[in-house]
Design a protein around this motif. Structure first.
Motif, PDB file in Angstrom:
ATOM      1  N   ASP A 173      11.488   1.095  -5.186  1.00 27.40           N
ATOM      2  CA  ASP A 173      11.226  -0.002  -4.250  1.00 27.40           C
ATOM      3  C   ASP A 173      11.474   0.538  -2.843  1.00 27.40           C
ATOM      4  N   ILE A 174      10.410   0.670  -2.061  1.00 27.28           N
ATOM      5  CA  ILE A 174      10.558   1.309  -0.748  1.00 27.28           C
ATOM      6  C   ILE A 174      11.319   0.450   0.259  1.00 27.28           C
TER       7      ILE A 174
ATOM      8  N   SER B 189      -3.134   1.593   8.100  1.00 25.56           N
ATOM      9  CA  SER B 189      -3.349   0.251   8.645  1.00 25.56           C
ATOM     10  C   SER B 189      -4.639  -0.295   8.044  1.00 25.56           C
TER      11      SER B 189
ATOM     12  N   ASP C 196       6.084   4.067  -6.339  1.00 28.74           N
ATOM     13  CA  ASP C 196       5.548   2.715  -6.518  1.00 28.74           C
ATOM     14  C   ASP C 196       6.609   1.877  -7.211  1.00 28.74           C
TER      15      ASP C 196
ATOM     16  N   ASN D  66      -1.206  -6.548  -0.575  1.00 27.69           N
ATOM     17  CA  ASN D  66      -2.606  -6.643  -0.141  1.00 27.69           C
ATOM     18  C   ASN D  66      -3.334  -7.632  -1.045  1.00 27.69           C
TER      19      ASN D  66
ATOM     20  N   PRO E  32      -8.526   2.167   7.198  1.00 19.84           N
ATOM     21  CA  PRO E  32      -9.659   1.965   6.288  1.00 19.84           C
ATOM     22  C   PRO E  32     -10.153   0.527   6.435  1.00 19.84           C
TER      23      PRO E  32
ATOM     24  N   LYS F 122      -0.394  -5.039   9.632  1.00 22.68           N
ATOM     25  CA  LYS F 122      -1.365  -3.976   9.936  1.00 22.68           C
ATOM     26  C   LYS F 122      -1.401  -3.656  11.435  1.00 22.68           C
TER      27      LYS F 122
ATOM     28  N   LEU G  76      -5.109   1.231  -5.542  1.00 23.64           N
ATOM     29  CA  LEU G  76      -6.508   1.666  -5.393  1.00 23.64           C
ATOM     30  C   LEU G  76      -6.640   2.879  -4.460  1.00 23.64           C
ATOM     31  N   ILE G  77      -6.118   2.767  -3.237  1.00 24.16           N
ATOM     32  CA  ILE G  77      -6.278   3.863  -2.270  1.00 24.16           C
ATOM     33  C   ILE G  77      -5.259   4.972  -2.550  1.00 24.16           C
TER      34      ILE G  77
ATOM     35  N   ASN H  76       1.589   4.032   2.683  1.00 24.95           N
ATOM     36  CA  ASN H  76       0.384   3.349   2.199  1.00 24.95           C
ATOM     37  C   ASN H  76       0.683   1.996   1.559  1.00 24.95           C
TER      38      ASN H  76
ATOM     39  N   TYR I 191      -0.557 -10.332   6.801  1.00 20.63           N
ATOM     40  CA  TYR I 191      -1.361  -9.105   6.653  1.00 20.63           C
ATOM     41  C   TYR I 191      -1.762  -8.580   8.038  1.00 20.63           C
TER      42      TYR I 191
HETATM   43  N1  LIG Z   1      -8.253  -2.217  -0.303  1.00 19.21           N
HETATM   44  C1  LIG Z   1      -8.745  -2.461   0.899  1.00 19.21           C
HETATM   45  O1  LIG Z   1      -9.827  -3.037   1.064  1.00 19.21           O
HETATM   46  C2  LIG Z   1      -7.994  -1.999   2.121  1.00 19.21           C
HETATM   47  C3  LIG Z   1      -8.635  -2.057   3.368  1.00 19.21           C
HETATM   48  C4  LIG Z   1      -7.952  -1.640   4.496  1.00 19.21           C
HETATM   49  C5  LIG Z   1      -6.643  -1.188   4.390  1.00 19.21           C
HETATM   50  N2  LIG Z   1      -6.037  -1.164   3.181  1.00 19.21           N
HETATM   51  C6  LIG Z   1      -4.643  -0.697   3.124  1.00 19.21           C
HETATM   52  O2  LIG Z   1      -4.555   0.407   2.250  1.00 19.21           O
HETATM   53  C7  LIG Z   1      -3.264   0.410   1.627  1.00 19.21           C
HETATM   54  C8  LIG Z   1      -3.447   0.480   0.116  1.00 19.21           C
HETATM   55  O3  LIG Z   1      -4.242  -0.634  -0.295  1.00 19.21           O
HETATM   56  P1  LIG Z   1      -4.723  -0.816  -1.796  1.00 19.21           P
HETATM   57  O4  LIG Z   1      -5.965  -1.605  -1.748  1.00 19.21           O
HETATM   58  O5  LIG Z   1      -4.684   0.486  -2.494  1.00 19.21           O
HETATM   59  O6  LIG Z   1      -3.570  -1.785  -2.326  1.00 19.21           O
HETATM   60  P2  LIG Z   1      -3.023  -1.937  -3.810  1.00 19.21           P
HETATM   61  O7  LIG Z   1      -2.489  -3.328  -3.890  1.00 19.21           O
HETATM   62  O8  LIG Z   1      -4.033  -1.469  -4.794  1.00 19.21           O
HETATM   63  O9  LIG Z   1      -1.799  -0.897  -3.822  1.00 19.21           O
HETATM   64  C9  LIG Z   1      -0.585  -1.143  -3.174  1.00 19.21           C
HETATM   65  C10 LIG Z   1       0.528  -0.549  -4.039  1.00 19.21           C
HETATM   66  O10 LIG Z   1       1.778  -0.758  -3.383  1.00 19.21           O
HETATM   67  C11 LIG Z   1       2.743  -0.995  -4.387  1.00 19.21           C
HETATM   68  N3  LIG Z   1       3.938  -1.655  -3.840  1.00 19.21           N
HETATM   69  C12 LIG Z   1       4.061  -2.961  -3.492  1.00 19.21           C
HETATM   70  N4  LIG Z   1       5.312  -3.201  -3.098  1.00 19.21           N
HETATM   71  C13 LIG Z   1       5.997  -2.029  -3.179  1.00 19.21           C
HETATM   72  C14 LIG Z   1       7.342  -1.655  -2.922  1.00 19.21           C
HETATM   73  N5  LIG Z   1       8.264  -2.529  -2.474  1.00 19.21           N
HETATM   74  N6  LIG Z   1       7.703  -0.369  -3.132  1.00 19.21           N
HETATM   75  C15 LIG Z   1       6.791   0.541  -3.601  1.00 19.21           C
HETATM   76  N7  LIG Z   1       5.513   0.231  -3.866  1.00 19.21           N
HETATM   77  C16 LIG Z   1       5.111  -1.040  -3.660  1.00 19.21           C
HETATM   78  C17 LIG Z   1       2.007  -1.855  -5.404  1.00 19.21           C
HETATM   79  O11 LIG Z   1       2.647  -1.873  -6.673  1.00 19.21           O
HETATM   80  C18 LIG Z   1       0.626  -1.214  -5.418  1.00 19.21           C
HETATM   81  O12 LIG Z   1       0.514  -0.240  -6.441  1.00 19.21           O
HETATM   82  C19 LIG Z   1      -2.557  -0.854   2.084  1.00 19.21           C
HETATM   83  O13 LIG Z   1      -1.700  -0.525   3.151  1.00 19.21           O
HETATM   84  C20 LIG Z   1      -3.695  -1.739   2.569  1.00 19.21           C
HETATM   85  O14 LIG Z   1      -3.271  -2.648   3.545  1.00 19.21           O
HETATM   86  C21 LIG Z   1      -6.674  -1.541   2.037  1.00 19.21           C
END
Ligand SMILES: NC(=O)c1ccc[n+]([C@@H]2O[C@H](COP(=O)([O-])OP(=O)(O)OC[C@H]3O[C@@H](n4cnc5c(N)ncnc54)[C@H](O)[C@@H]3O)[C@@H](O)[C@H]2O)c1
Length: 282
Positions: free
Chosen positions: A75-76, A163, A46, A106, A223, A197, A26-27, A102, A193
């Protein structure tokens, strides 16, 4: 805005190679838009391909087919996979300028995800803890080692660690409870989580000091409360915890991200930038 503005060109990241881990999420898409608007080259990493392909095609529709977006299914948590990405990027572009750490597991607890498999802290499985720490902390540390070393050699680079407000405060577990659901089916936000964070802010501070005199800046963005199709009951409960009285729109992070990864923030390192509608202030 003035045509002869003196300072806004600091937001220009033309040609800079900018890695976004978890770029298919998403982000991740919003970070990609920030990089594209600044003129940089987004490099999405990803573990699964489909999210990245969606981001790539949607961003090209919005900004034009000439936009270059690199994608790597990676895979990071595996250092050798990151080294392969580094070598390919250096061969093609000769430099790596920005890393946005990022990726994190989550889980969308508010959707009542049935696969969370626990509803109390004592029942929280160590396997999930290990996976969450591996992606959110070890993955970020490995990316900083592999790509940060390149930046150190270049004498310039920016790392932005993502974070959350939950890197500063505990989740209010009451908002994840659902009315009319038996106790054993209620879910809680995982402890991992919070730890991931909070930990990422420690990683930022350590690296900011480590590289302070080498041209590599490291900062954290928190965020918070992104609105993304949650049900009305949840939106109401979380909005009550936020002084501005609403959740955030994912678009509201884009300009801050561009600021943080560009020379516009040239004196900032080790900082935590919080966009949370005031939630952590009261
Ligand atoms: N969505 C929210 O409300 C929110 C709020 C605050 C902070 N955040 C932070 O923002 C960041 C992004 O969140 P999001 O909502 O986009 O999450 P998301 O789950 O939509 O995206 C996370 C991505 O990470 C990838 N991923 C997982 N394991 C992996 C690995 N081993 N290697 C490579 N990629 C991997 C997933 O496939 C996914 O595409 C996260 O760090 C989250 O903690 C999100």
């Amino acid at each position: 805005m003035r045509d002869n503005a003196k300072y806004l060109n600091k937001l220009n990241i033309d040609g800079r190679v900018c890695i976004v881990t978890g770029g298919g999420g998403l982000i991740g898409k919003k970070h990609t838009e920030a990089i594209v608007e600044g003129g940089g080259i987004p490099v999405l990493l990803d573990i699964v391909p489909f999210g990245m392909e969606r981001v790539k095609s949607e961003v090209k529709v919005e900004y034009g087919d000439d936009v270059v977006i690199e994608t790597f299914v990676t895979d990071i948590t595996r250092r050798e996979a990151l080294e392969k990405v580094r070598d390919e990027l250096l061969e093609k572009y000769g430099h790596i300028d920005v890393l946005i750490n990022n990726a994190a597991n989550n889980p969308k607890v508010e959707d009542g995800s049935k696969n969370l498999a626990f509803n109390t802290f004592p029942a929280f499985p160590v396997e999930i803890w290990n996976q969450d720490i591996a992606v959110g902390l070890t993955g970020a540390m490995l990316c900083a080692q592999v790509f940060g070393e390149v930046m150190e050699k270049q004498g310039k680079g920016m790392i932005l660690n993502i974070s959350s407000d939950y890197g500063l405060i505990s989740p209010d577990l009451r908002i994840y409870r659902k009315e009319g659901i038996p106790e054993e089916e209620q879910t809680i936000k995982p402890v991992s989580y919070s730890v991931v964070k909070h930990g990422i802010i420690g990683l930022t501070k350590y690296l900011a000091i480590y590289w302070a005199q080498k041209g590599v800046r490291v900062n954290t963005l928190c965020p918070a409360s992104l609105e993304n199709g949650q049900d009305e009951e949840f939106i109401k409960k979380i909005s009550n915890l936020i002084p501005m009285g609403r959740m955030s729109d994912p678009d509201e992070y884009v300009c801050t991200v561009l600021y943080l990864i560009s020379d516009a923030s040239s004196y900032m390192t080790g900082s935590t930038v919080v966009l949370d509608g005031g939630r952590t202030s009261w």
